[in-house]
Scaffold this motif. Structure first.
Motif: not given
Ligand code: HEM
Length: 425
Positions: A107, A111, A316, A372, A374
């Motif tokens: 991871h 990342r 999880r 993780h 976001c």
């Molecule tokens: C209001 C908007 C957004 C919300 C509420 C949101 C919410 C989340 C949440 C809750 C996770 C956590 C996943 C976990 O713990 O397993 C996450 C991961 C992620 N989000 Fe967002 N997200 C948003 C917008 C975005 C945007 C704009 C992008 C990219 C263009 C994005 C890309 C990602 C990526 C790549 C992950 C994975 C990170 C990892 O596992 O290391 N998200 N998001």
């Protein structure tokens, strides 16, 4: 061991309940008050712990070696759906392998490939472009004059356009990407599903998801091929040429990365954007407050993200026997993190059921926490801030002009129809 009453257990996985925000929050509030950490076994599902308190969600999210993402499905799925995905993939519970389905040691390596691209310093480079897209979207929206359906007329297209720009997808392909994302994330919502039938069993849903993933794969393999030959200054070029430990990442992993960015990047942001407009239409005092003082726009953005919490749940699984909030969690146990519940936790938020643009502090969990957390949070907040900086000065008033509807999905959901009436300033 405490078991959640069957009706409640069924409700927290029922897409129809997720389409009814009041009912969903009533259910979560009951759980926080009566069974903040207990086991649910909805009909047809393997049992799992339901984590509804803010503190417990944080506790699980930050202990990434104790609570894994990769070992069991990361999103809630019933027994039949889980078995079917494993059949399709030859044993893995995941259709794709992106950051959200990985744990250390992979991871952090994956990342790190894009982490700096998503940091505020680098995003300044794209801020001008995002503002251009926002201005165009606002102009087209205001041309509707007086009444509009905010989701279709603004909230859906704008973040999609931004994320596609970043990935290097040309505008003519955006409708296809929009459809694919909605199928992947909103697949439980009958209106959004590939097959227009209202009742599908999980096998059919899993098949539909597989078809969607295959569609993405064939689309992005063409973009990757191009970026290897003609590198540009976009995220697609970083992914197409990425190496880990000296070797190129596999096509499957590159494609999974595209999928997570393409999908995570817009439905979430458009839901929060529409959630903000909905709340402003219902709370004219808050609308006037933020209009009078635009320095409150970042507060509006954070509050709208808390209020909507578009990512409702992630799962999880425990890697060892452990204890959480006085309960014994066994190795292999599955846990559901209910972010939308944590974001209404009475112990953390004063008056959690009121929408306040000046809420401070606003320690919401809508972006998760820990390893993780976001990756796109700064981008999402920047997009929303810029949109409201462009839109609010041009509106004099806004109110609901019909029945708003919320999509029916237990993973990512938010407003899907939002009729509004507005006066132009
Ligand atoms: C209001 C908007 C957004 C919300 C509420 C949101 C919410 C989340 C949440 C809750 C996770 C956590 C996943 C976990 O713990 O397993 C996450 C991961 C992620 N989000 Fe967002 N997200 C948003 C917008 C975005 C945007 C704009 C992008 C990219 C263009 C994005 C890309 C990602 C990526 C790549 C992950 C994975 C990170 C990892 O596992 O290391 N998200 N998001």
């Amino acid at each position: 061991m405490e078991r959640i009453p069957q009706a409640i257990a069924n409700a927290i996985v029922d897409p129809v309940v997720f389409g009814d925000t009041a009912k969903l929050h009533e259910t979560y509030a009951w759980l926080r008050a009566n069974m903040p950490l207990a086991i649910a076994e909805p009909e047809g599902f393997d049992p799992f712990w339901v984590v509804t308190k803010h503190a417990d969600i944080l506790e699980v999210s930050r202990q990434n070696s104790l609570f894994h993402s990769a070992d069991r499905p990361t999103t809630i799925v019933d027994r039949q759906g889980d078995a079917f995905v494993r059949k399709l993939t030859g044993g893995s519970p995941h259709l794709v392998r992106s950051l959200v389905q990985m744990d250390a040691p992979d991871h952090p390596k994956y990342r790190a490939l894009t982490q700096s691209w998503f940091m505020p310093q680098n995003l300044k480079k794209v801020e001008g472009r995002v503002r251009e897209i926002a201005k165009g979207a606002v102009d087209r929206f205001l041309e509707k004059g007086g009444t509009a359906e905010f989701v279709a007329d603004l909230a859906l297209g704008y973040p999609l356009h931004v994320v596609m720009d970043i990935l290097g997808v040309p505008p003519e392909d955006e409708p296809r990407m929009l459809r694919l994302t909605q199928e992947l994330f909103g697949a439980q919502d009958p209106d959004q599903a590939r097959m227009m039938i209202t009742m599908m069993d999980t096998e059919q849903i899993a098949l539909m998801m597989k078809a969607t993933v295959d569609d993405f794969q064939s689309y992005f393999s063409v973009i990757s091929e191009d970026r290897r030959r003609n590198p540009r200054d976009d995220l697609a070029t970083i992914l197409a040429n990425a190496t880990i430990d000296g070797a190129p990442i596999s096509d499957f992993e590159a494609m999974s990365y595209y999928i997570i960015v393409a999908t995570a990047g817009h439905d979430t942001t458009s839901s929060s954007t529409a959630g903000a407009m909905w709340a402003l239409a219902e709370n004219p005092d808050q609308f006037n407050l933020v209009k009078r003082d635009p320095s409150l726009i970042p507060g509006l953005v954070d509050e709208a993200i808390r209020w909507t919490t578009p990512v409702k749940t992630f799962m999880r699984s425990a890697t060892e026997d452990t204890e959480l909030a006085g309960r014994r969690i066994a190795r292999g146990d599955w846990l559901m993190l209910c972010y939308a519940s944590g974001n209404r936790d009475e112990e953390v938020f004063e008056d959690p059921f009121s929408f306040r643009v000046d809420r401070k502090p606003n320690k919401h969990l809508a972006f998760g926490y820990g390893a993780h957390l976001c990756l796109g949070q700064h981008l999402a907040k920047m997009e929303m801030r810029i949109l409201f900086e462009e839109l609010l000065p041009r509106l004099k008033s806004v109110e609901l002009a019909g029945e708003a509807k919320v999509s029916q999905s237990s993973f990512v959901n938010g407003p899907k129809v939002l009729p509004i009436r507005f006066e132009i300033a």
